[in-house]
Write a protein that holds these residues in place. Structure first.
Motif, short mmCIF file in Angstrom:
data_model
loop_
_atom_site.label_atom_id
_atom_site.label_comp_id
_atom_site.label_asym_id
_atom_site.label_seq_id
_atom_site.Cartn_x
_atom_site.Cartn_y
_atom_site.Cartn_z
N TYR A 1 0.84 -1.20 0.00
CA TYR A 1 0.00 0.00 0.00
C TYR A 1 0.88 1.25 0.00
CZ TYR A 1 -4.10 -2.87 0.82
OH TYR A 1 -5.12 -3.80 0.68
N LEU A 2 0.56 2.16 -0.89
CA LEU A 2 1.35 3.39 -0.95
C LEU A 2 0.45 4.62 -0.97
CD1 LEU A 2 0.86 3.94 -4.15
CD2 LEU A 2 2.99 2.69 -4.46
N ARG A 3 1.04 5.77 -0.66
CA ARG A 3 0.29 7.02 -0.67
C ARG A 3 -0.08 7.34 -2.12
NH1 ARG A 3 0.80 11.07 3.24
NH2 ARG A 3 -0.06 12.44 1.62
N TRP A 4 -1.33 7.06 -2.44
CA TRP A 4 -1.79 7.16 -3.83
C TRP A 4 -1.70 8.59 -4.35
CZ3 TRP A 4 -2.55 3.34 -7.15
CH2 TRP A 4 -3.14 3.64 -8.39
N ASP A 5 -1.89 9.58 -3.48
CA ASP A 5 -1.85 10.97 -3.93
C ASP A 5 -0.47 11.34 -4.46
OD1 ASP A 5 -1.68 10.41 -1.09
OD2 ASP A 5 -1.23 12.54 -0.77
N TYR A 6 0.59 10.83 -3.81
CA TYR A 6 1.93 11.13 -4.31
C TYR A 6 2.29 10.24 -5.50
CZ TYR A 6 2.81 14.32 -0.50
OH TYR A 6 2.75 15.40 0.35
N TYR A 7 1.75 9.05 -5.53
CA TYR A 7 1.93 8.18 -6.71
C TYR A 7 1.29 8.86 -7.93
CZ TYR A 7 1.67 3.93 -9.62
OH TYR A 7 1.79 3.01 -10.63
N LYS A 8 0.14 9.48 -7.72
CA LYS A 8 -0.54 10.24 -8.78
C LYS A 8 0.32 11.42 -9.23
CE LYS A 8 -4.67 13.14 -9.46
NZ LYS A 8 -5.93 13.63 -8.83
N GLU A 9 0.89 12.14 -8.25
CA GLU A 9 1.67 13.33 -8.57
C GLU A 9 2.91 13.02 -9.41
OE1 GLU A 9 2.41 16.64 -6.07
OE2 GLU A 9 0.99 15.95 -4.53
N ILE A 10 3.45 11.80 -9.28
CA ILE A 10 4.64 11.47 -10.09
C ILE A 10 4.27 10.75 -11.37
CG2 ILE A 10 6.13 11.42 -8.04
CD1 ILE A 10 6.14 8.33 -8.30
N GLY A 11 2.96 10.69 -11.68
CA GLY A 11 2.53 10.20 -12.99
C GLY A 11 2.19 8.73 -13.10
N TYR A 12 1.88 8.07 -11.99
CA TYR A 12 1.48 6.65 -11.99
C TYR A 12 2.49 5.75 -12.74
CZ TYR A 12 -3.06 9.10 -11.46
OH TYR A 12 -4.09 9.94 -11.10
N PRO A 13 3.76 5.78 -12.39
CA PRO A 13 4.73 4.93 -13.11
C PRO A 13 4.42 3.44 -12.93
CG PRO A 13 5.70 5.83 -11.12
CD PRO A 13 4.40 6.53 -11.31
N GLN A 14 4.75 2.65 -13.93
CA GLN A 14 4.52 1.20 -13.88
C GLN A 14 5.44 0.55 -12.86
OE1 GLN A 14 3.76 -0.86 -17.60
NE2 GLN A 14 5.18 -2.51 -17.02
N ILE A 15 4.90 -0.44 -12.13
CA ILE A 15 5.68 -1.16 -11.12
C ILE A 15 5.59 -2.65 -11.44
CG2 ILE A 15 6.07 -1.52 -8.66
CD1 ILE A 15 4.25 0.92 -8.14
N ASP A 16 6.63 -3.19 -12.04
CA ASP A 16 6.60 -4.59 -12.46
C ASP A 16 6.93 -5.55 -11.32
OD1 ASP A 16 5.90 -4.06 -15.12
OD2 ASP A 16 7.98 -3.67 -15.66
#
Length: 591
Positions: free
Chosen positions: A175-190
């Motif tokens: 689980y991660l802080r979705w708001d900051y994940y959004k701010e950096i452009g939703y990068p792919q996490i393989d």
């Protein structure tokens, strides 16, 4: 917590036959006469995190219904490990009601030492206890008893063992802080390793936005370390593993690894931690802080990644934060296959039992029976898994469906509020049941309403959840999934370990002695490796750990743990087969 199983001789009485005898009076005596006066009930409770008198709204409910007050005796608070249990057991009186694990021979010893009583003479009219008679029979088998009702297991379920036992969220997950994940452009996490650069970008963004340099991607703690570094076990669950001593075993029985295995899943996680540390992503107080200190940092928005939904989301996903689009949500980790505990028809390995020295035993059994009723689950399960709490105060029925009141919505989302005087007064959180004992899985369906005991699974709450900016944005980037479980199941990212009640055999004292030395070495080395300054130092630490643990007798202890892990898998296969047969018989009967 395990026990040595004792072979039974002859044909065991079925529990239904035992229950039928309840009306005959059994072993009841004149000493069981009850004048109904106010009674203080001492509860020895291994799960409780509070010691003393139960207060608030839960106290009022049980006083009004049973005219009892609960006095909780909690080893977790008193400290001293098993010392409190041993002291009270030696005195011949654990308590009026006992909540404890029945593994490691404890259940059998409680019966033999006459510390708990057979509830059979008091079961007339106890429909909720009778409902879970199969679970009581399974418990009897585990503690070597051919007859009687010596305890009722916790976490019982009416669902199939192959169904995930959790609600909308799994027990584990990235689980991660979705708001900051959004701010950096939703990068792919393989992969797990791909989280490192993503978390680095998130940490940099959070610090830049807030001007605070003490925000970290990860924060760790040592409180729960046991056979291994507990924090290091958690990402292993993202790939379907769970622990059994020094073994990490996959939910589907396809893999069993020693935690010291070179290039195994445990080493992979330690490398992940070390990479995070070298990238400056790990809170430097991780080696000295406790869980409570770390949890406060989550509440303050100082940590950006969580191993569990019940940490990050519970601490930070308030109504206000979600309305602002801020909060923890599960990450789209492409290679995850998260371990899930299946529903447990026969319950878990903790039980509630009747103390042999208790007075007014019929009244106490009525209370235990109530704990397994729908009303009991709502009220006592508010602490242990998200049950909705008191009807009328927290929720009501509208148009035939359960909905939260304004008060319920506030307190169940982590807000604080005072309870009206007619419900007992005081703060809501102070009045939550201190038993901390899940009688029935709260993700089960309440037969009275047709909906889950867990309010977050109600249509009315799902509609609200999916309307807030945080969940809407998450859903839009997760293929339209409305809940975490929906996303995981749709993408084949969850691995359910069938809900079998497996009890480990009693461990030989020599193995326990060896284990004590080995786990100290493993835990210490794991922390050192996680904070190693270079890859060569990391490898040197783990190499030394392997040679040291080998010299301490790792192979002997590992053999025991491997056997237990594989026996647990046999139990899982057995319960799947058992319930498949029951479903087949039920289908045949209905034709």
């Amino acid at each position: 917590m395990s026990i040595k199983k004792k072979a039974t001789v002859g044909v065991a009485l079925t529990l239904s036959a035992i229950l039928a005898l309840a009306g005959c009076g059994g072993d009841k005596t004149a000493a069981d006469e009850d004048d109904g006066s106010l009674m203080t009930v001492e509860v020895y409770d291994d799960l409780a995190n509070y010691q003393g008198e139960q207060k608030g709204w839960f106290a009022k409910i049980i006083k009004d219904k049973f005219n009892i007050k609960l006095n909780i005796v909690a080893p977790n608070v008193a400290g001293g490990g098993s010392t409190l249990f041993d002291t009270r057991a030696a005195a011949g009186d654990l308590g009026d009601i006992i909540i404890t694990g029945y593994g490691s021979g404890r259940g059998e010893k409680l019966v033999k030492s006459k510390l708990i009583d057979d509830m059979t003479p008091y079961l007339d009219g106890m429909s909720n206890i009778k409902k879970y008679s199969a679970a009581s029979k399974a418990l009897n088998k585990a503690i070597g008893q051919e007859s009687g009702v010596w305890g009722i297991p916790g976490s019982v379920s009416s669902r199939q063992p192959t169904e995930a036992g959790e609600g909308l969220e799994p027990t584990f997950g990235p689980y991660l802080r979705w708001d900051y994940y959004k701010e950096i452009g939703y990068p792919q996490i393989d992969t797990l390793e791909d989280l490192i650069p993503v978390l680095k970008q998130m940490q940099d963004k959070a610090r830049a936005d807030t001007g605070q340099s003490n925000i970290y991607a990860m924060s760790l703690f040592k409180d729960w370390d046991g056979n291994m570094m507990n924090n290091a076990k958690q990402p292993a669950t993202f790939y379907g593993f769970d622990e059994m001593g020094f073994v990490l075993a996959k939910a589907d029985g396809s893999s069993y690894e020693s935690i010291t295995q070179k290039d195994g899943i445990y080493e992979r996680v330690l490398k992940f931690f070390n990479a995070a540390y070298k990238a400056g992503l790990v809170d430097p107080e991780s080696t000295t802080q406790n869980y409570d200190t770390m949890n406060t940092k989550y509440k303050e928005g100082k940590v950006l990644f969580s191993f569990w939904p019940w940490l990050g989301q519970a601490a930070y996903n308030t109504t206000e934060n979600k309305a602002a689009g801020k909060g923890f949500m599960i990450a789209p980790l492409k290679d995850q296959k998260i371990f899930s505990y299946g529903a447990t028809p026969n319950g878990g390995t903790t039980m509630i039992a009747l103390g042999s020295k208790a007075k007014n035993k019929k009244r106490l059994v009525k209370f235990i029976d109530w704990l397994y009723s729908s009303e009991g689950v709502y009220n006592s399960g508010a602490q242990t898994g998200g049950a909705a709490g008191p009807k009328g105060l927290n929720w009501e029925i509208k148009d035939g469906k359960p909905v939260l009141t304004d008060f319920g919505e506030k307190v169940l989302s982590g807000g604080s509020a005072n309870v009206p005087a007619e419900y007992g007064g005081g703060s809501y959180s102070d009045g939550v049941s201190a038993l901390n004992y899940p009688t029935v899985l709260v993700s089960d369906t309440d037969p009275d309403t047709g909906y889950s005991f867990n309010a977050s699974m109600w249509p009315s709450e799902l509609e609200k959840a999916n309307a807030n900016p945080l969940n809407k944005d998450w859903s839009a980037h997760m293929g339209g999934a409305k809940t975490t479980m929906e996303y995981l199941e749709k993408n084949n990212m969850i691995e359910v370990a069938p809900g079998a009640t497996y009890v480990q055999p009693d461990e030989d004292s020599q193995i326990s002695t060896l284990r004590g030395s080995i786990k100290t070495e493993i835990v210490n080395s794991s922390w050192k490796a996680s904070f190693a300054s270079s890859s060569s130092e990391f490898e040197k630490i783990l190499s030394s750990m392997r040679s040291t643990t080998d010299g301490l007798g790792m192979s002997q202890v590992l053999a025991v743990d491997m056997k237990n892990a594989k026996d647990q898998e046999k139990a899982r296969k057995a319960i799947v087969k058992e319930y498949a047969n029951k479903s087949s018989e039920s289908s045949s009967d209905s034709k």
